[in-house]
Design an enzyme around this catalytic site. Structure first.
Site, PDB file in Angstrom:
ATOM      1  N   LYS A   1       0.873  -1.178   0.000  1.00 16.44           N
ATOM      2  CA  LYS A   1       0.000   0.000   0.000  1.00 16.44           C
ATOM      3  C   LYS A   1       0.905   1.222   0.000  1.00 16.44           C
ATOM      4  O   LYS A   1       1.647   1.443   0.953  1.00 16.44           O
ATOM      5  CB  LYS A   1      -0.900   0.002   1.237  1.00 16.44           C
TER       6      LYS A   1
ATOM      7  N   ALA B   1      -9.538   4.817   4.641  1.00 17.44           N
ATOM      8  CA  ALA B   1      -9.439   5.932   5.594  1.00 17.44           C
ATOM      9  C   ALA B   1     -10.745   6.696   5.773  1.00 17.44           C
ATOM     10  O   ALA B   1     -11.450   6.994   4.815  1.00 17.44           O
ATOM     11  CB  ALA B   1      -8.348   6.914   5.209  1.00 17.44           C
TER      12      ALA B   1
ATOM     13  N   ASN C   1      -9.581   0.642   9.864  1.00 16.61           N
ATOM     14  CA  ASN C   1      -8.681   0.405  10.986  1.00 16.61           C
ATOM     15  C   ASN C   1      -9.191   1.093  12.244  1.00 16.61           C
ATOM     16  O   ASN C   1      -9.701   0.453  13.168  1.00 16.61           O
ATOM     17  CB  ASN C   1      -7.263   0.879  10.647  1.00 16.61           C
TER      18      ASN C   1
END
Lengths: 258, 82
Positions: A97, A184, A206
């Site tokens: 990534k 994100a 996350n």
């Protein structure tokens, strides 16, 4: 209905990609991978603390997962390339990534440097998934540079603000033939589902899971939301309308009492 | 009398060298291989990656490399990240 996500030649079972940062303990990671069903898992590369080596992250990620090291810490293309090569030397596959960030306040990615890094690493045989600000022209440049997928942000990293870039992500989904992974900002399962309903190929989560009261259960909720959103996208959403349209037949069968 | 560095170091009993590991200065004896150094620190080979003077050193080469004065090592491992 056959619905297979393939990235870099690999069939991916779950459209929920999992970040492993910010957890209070590594012990929770295998439980979370199980509860969420996630298969693609991100990690970062850091200097070992010589005085107090920590327990290794790899011990907590099952073999069957796809490990996606990120290049966090890189401020330009060259640093990202260096980190990617080091990560590959760990011998855990060739996914990466790309994350190039020079802005410490909003942690917004530098698309130009990201494109440069993608070009070099894709040529070296990496499966490159670049994290980017959703811009159509830059997404096309990433595609041309050899990206395996494009990962636009929903909102700045760690904010849990949701899919603030919705309209721009929608354009990428419509115009770019690569898998679009919303990375994100996703803060709730409903927002993950919304991204999937739009036609995103996957979402990477996350913070929303790591900072939940019960991360393992939240992981499960995200897994279900991503599946539900995907099914909704595949089945074709009904049209939205300005005025009401009755769901029951309107033919009267009771005589008016007035 | 002027002696080459190695010889003077030997005569003066100074058999150590200095390297930088993850930005930290470390003093070592001479004739230590990278492999021996990593072992002495208790690192597990499959879990780390090593860069020496900006070049990645694959694990197979660790026992062939003798650490040199002024070497800069980066020893890295995976941590949690998103």
């Amino acid at each position: 209905m056959v619905d297979q996500l393939i990235i870099g030649g690999r069939k991916i079972k779950s459209r929920l990609f999992l970040g492993t940062g910010k957890f209070s303990t590594h012990q929770i990671i295998p439980k979370l991978i199980e509860s969420s069903g996630a298969e693609v898992v991100t990690v970062a590369l850091r200097r070992i603390n010589l005085d107090a080596p920590e327990e290794n992250m790899l011990n907590f990620i099952p073999e069957e997962c796809v490990l996606m090291p990120n290049t966090s810490g890189a401020r330009n293309a060259d640093e990202a390339i260096r980190i990617a090569r080091l990560a590959k030397a760990m011998g855990c596959g060739n996914w990466v990534k790309i994350e190039v960030i020079a802005d410490n306040k909003y942690l917004l990615p530098d698309n130009l440097e990201t494109i440069r890094a993608t070009e070099v690493l894709a040529k070296e045989g990496f499966v490159v998934l670049p994290y980017m600000c959703p811009d159509l022209m830059d997404a096309k440049r990433l595609r041309d540079a050899g990206a395996a997928a494009v990962m636009p942000l929903g909102a700045p990293i760690g904010t849990n603000k949701g899919l603030q870039t919705r309209e721009l992500v929608k354009i990428l989904i419509a115009e770019i033939e690569l898998p679009i992974v919303v990375d994100a900002g996703i803060g709730k399962p409903s927002e993950a589902a919304a991204a999937m309903e739009l036609g995103a190929a996957a979402v990477l989560v996350n913070t929303a899971i790591a900072t939940a009261g019960d991360p393992v259960v939240m992981g499960r909720a995200f897994g279900k939301a991503v599946e539900a959103g995907r099914l909704a996208y595949l089945s074709g959403l009904g049209a939205t309308k300005e005025f009401a349209e009755a769901s029951s037949p309107l033919t009267g069968f009771l005589e008016s009492v007035v | 009398m002027h002696l080459p560095d190695v010889a003077s170091a030997f005569l003066l009993g100074g058999e150590s060298l200095k390297i930088k590991v993850n930005g930290q200065e470390i003093e070592l004896e001479r004739n230590v291989t990278l492999s021996e150094f990593l072992d002495s620190r208790g690192f597990i080979p499959e879990r780390i990656v090593v860069e020496r003077n900006l070049e990645i050193v694959t694990a197979e080469a660790w026992n062939q490399i003798f650490l040199d004065d002024g070497d800069k090592l980066e020893i890295l491992s995976f941590v949690g990240g998103g």
